[in-house]
Design an enzyme around this catalytic site. Structure first.
Site, PDB file in Angstrom:
ATOM      1  N   SER A   1       0.832  -1.203   0.000  1.00 35.22           N
ATOM      2  CA  SER A   1       0.000   0.000   0.000  1.00 35.22           C
ATOM      3  C   SER A   1       0.872   1.261   0.000  1.00 35.22           C
ATOM      4  CB  SER A   1      -0.961  -0.083   1.191  1.00 35.22           C
ATOM      5  OG  SER A   1      -1.930   0.904   1.115  1.00 35.22           O
TER       6      SER A   1
ATOM      7  N   ASP B   1     -10.224  -4.009  -5.472  1.00 38.97           N
ATOM      8  CA  ASP B   1      -9.510  -3.056  -4.612  1.00 38.97           C
ATOM      9  C   ASP B   1     -10.114  -1.648  -4.799  1.00 38.97           C
ATOM     10  OD1 ASP B   1      -7.694  -1.378  -3.349  1.00 38.97           O
ATOM     11  OD2 ASP B   1      -5.984  -2.655  -3.832  1.00 38.97           O
TER      12      ASP B   1
ATOM     13  N   HIS C   1      -8.300  -4.452  -0.967  1.00 40.11           N
ATOM     14  CA  HIS C   1      -6.970  -3.850  -0.757  1.00 40.11           C
ATOM     15  C   HIS C   1      -6.121  -4.658   0.226  1.00 40.11           C
ATOM     16  CE1 HIS C   1      -4.262  -0.495  -1.297  1.00 40.11           C
ATOM     17  NE2 HIS C   1      -4.153  -0.324   0.015  1.00 40.11           N
TER      18      HIS C   1
HETATM   19  C1  MLT Z   1      -1.512   6.046  -0.104  1.00 43.21           C
HETATM   20  O1  MLT Z   1      -1.858   7.090   0.405  1.00 43.21           O
HETATM   21  O2  MLT Z   1      -0.337   5.706  -0.255  1.00 43.21           O
HETATM   22  C2  MLT Z   1      -2.593   5.151  -0.583  1.00 43.21           C
HETATM   23  O3  MLT Z   1      -3.846   5.785  -0.481  1.00 43.21           O
HETATM   24  C3  MLT Z   1      -2.613   3.856   0.127  1.00 43.21           C
HETATM   25  C4  MLT Z   1      -2.849   4.047   1.589  1.00 43.21           C
HETATM   26  O4  MLT Z   1      -1.896   4.228   2.303  1.00 43.21           O
HETATM   27  O5  MLT Z   1      -3.998   4.014   2.015  1.00 43.21           O
END
Ligand code: MLT
Length: 202
Positions: free
Chosen positions: A101, A151, A182
Site C-alpha cells: 500500500s 480493490d 486492498h
Molecule cells: C496512499 O496514500 O499511499 C494510498 O492511499 C494507500 C494508503 O496508504 O492508504
C-alpha cells in the site's frame, strides 16, 4: 529514519520492507520470512505521521498524493538507503523492495524517480505514484505487482496502468490478481515468494 536491520547471508539480496499507512518497521517482518528467510532485512518506518499513523509521504486525501512531499520523501528515502548500506555493510545494488500500500507507493516512486535505486520490487497493491515524468530506464528490473480485482483504493485499471508504465521503461513485470480488495492475503504473499524464487536472485 527509524529502522531495523537484520543481517543474514551477505551473498543474498537485502529485502527492503516498507509498511502500509499506520504500520511500522515490525509489521512486514513475517513477509520477509516467507519470501526469503536467508536474506538480510532492512525495514524502515515512514517519517510522516497522519493522525498518529506513520506513512512514507503526505497525502491531500485518500488516493490523492501531495506530489511535492512525495518527491522530497522519495529522495530522502534513497539517501537513507545509501547511508544504511554504509552503516550496515550491505550491497546497495542488491536491494529488493517489498512494500504494501503506502509502502508499495514509495517503492514505485523510487523506481519512477531515481535510476538504479532498487534492484527489483515486490509491490503489494501499489498505485501510479506520478503521471508527469519520464521514467528512468528500468531494463533488467524485475517487478511483481500484487493487485485485487475489487480493490477500492487501487482499481484494476490503475494496476494495469502502472504495469504498462513500468513496461514502457523496459521493466520485466509480473502482475498477480487476487479476487479480493486492498487487503494483503497470505496467498498473495506466497505468490510473491514463488515469483521471487523463479528469478534466481543472488
Ligand atoms: C496512499 O496514500 O499511499 C494510498 O492511499 C494507500 C494508503 O496508504 O492508504
Amino acid at each position: 529514519m527509524e529502522h531495523l536491520f537484520i543481517g543474514k547471508n551477505p551473498n543474498k539480496p537485502t529485502l527492503l520492507l516498507l509498511h502500509g499507512t499506520g504500520g511500522n518497521e515490525r509489521d512486514m517482518l513475517p513477509l520477509a520470512e516467507v519470501i526469503d528467510s536467508e536474506a538480510s532485512v532492512l525495514s524502515v518506518r515512514g517519517n510522516i505521521l497522519e493522525n498518529g499513523m506513520p506513512r512514507f509521504f503526505k497525502r491531500l486525501a485518500e488516493g490523492v498524493f501531495d506530489e511535492k512531499d512525495l518527491i522530497f520523501r522519495t529522495k530522502e528515502l534513497n539517501e537513507f538507503l545509501n547511508e544504511a548500506a554504509e552503516q550496515h555493510q550491505f550491497d546497495r545494488h542488491n536491494l529488493i523492495a517489498v512494500g504494501y500500500s503506502n509502502g508499495a507507493n514509495i517503492a514505485a516512486s523510487l523506481l519512477f524517480q531515481i535510476e538504479n535505486s532498487l534492484k527489483a520490487a515486490i509491490l503489494h497493491h501499489p498505485m501510479v505514484p506520478r503521471r508527469d515524468i519520464e521514467l528512468p530506464n528500468l531494463a533488467e528490473k524485475q517487478i511483481f505487482i500484487g493487485a485485487g480485482v475489487n480493490d477500492p483504493i487501487c482499481s484494476p485499471e490503475e494496476s494495469k496502468e502502472l504495469q504498462a508504465l513500468f513496461e514502457k521503461a523496459n521493466a520485466n513485470v509480473t502482475i498477480h490478481w487476487e479476487k479480493m480488495g486492498h487487503q494483503l492475503t497470505m496467498q498473495e504473499v506466497q505468490a510473491a515468494a514463488e515469483w521471487y524464487h523463479k528469478q534466481n536472485f543472488s
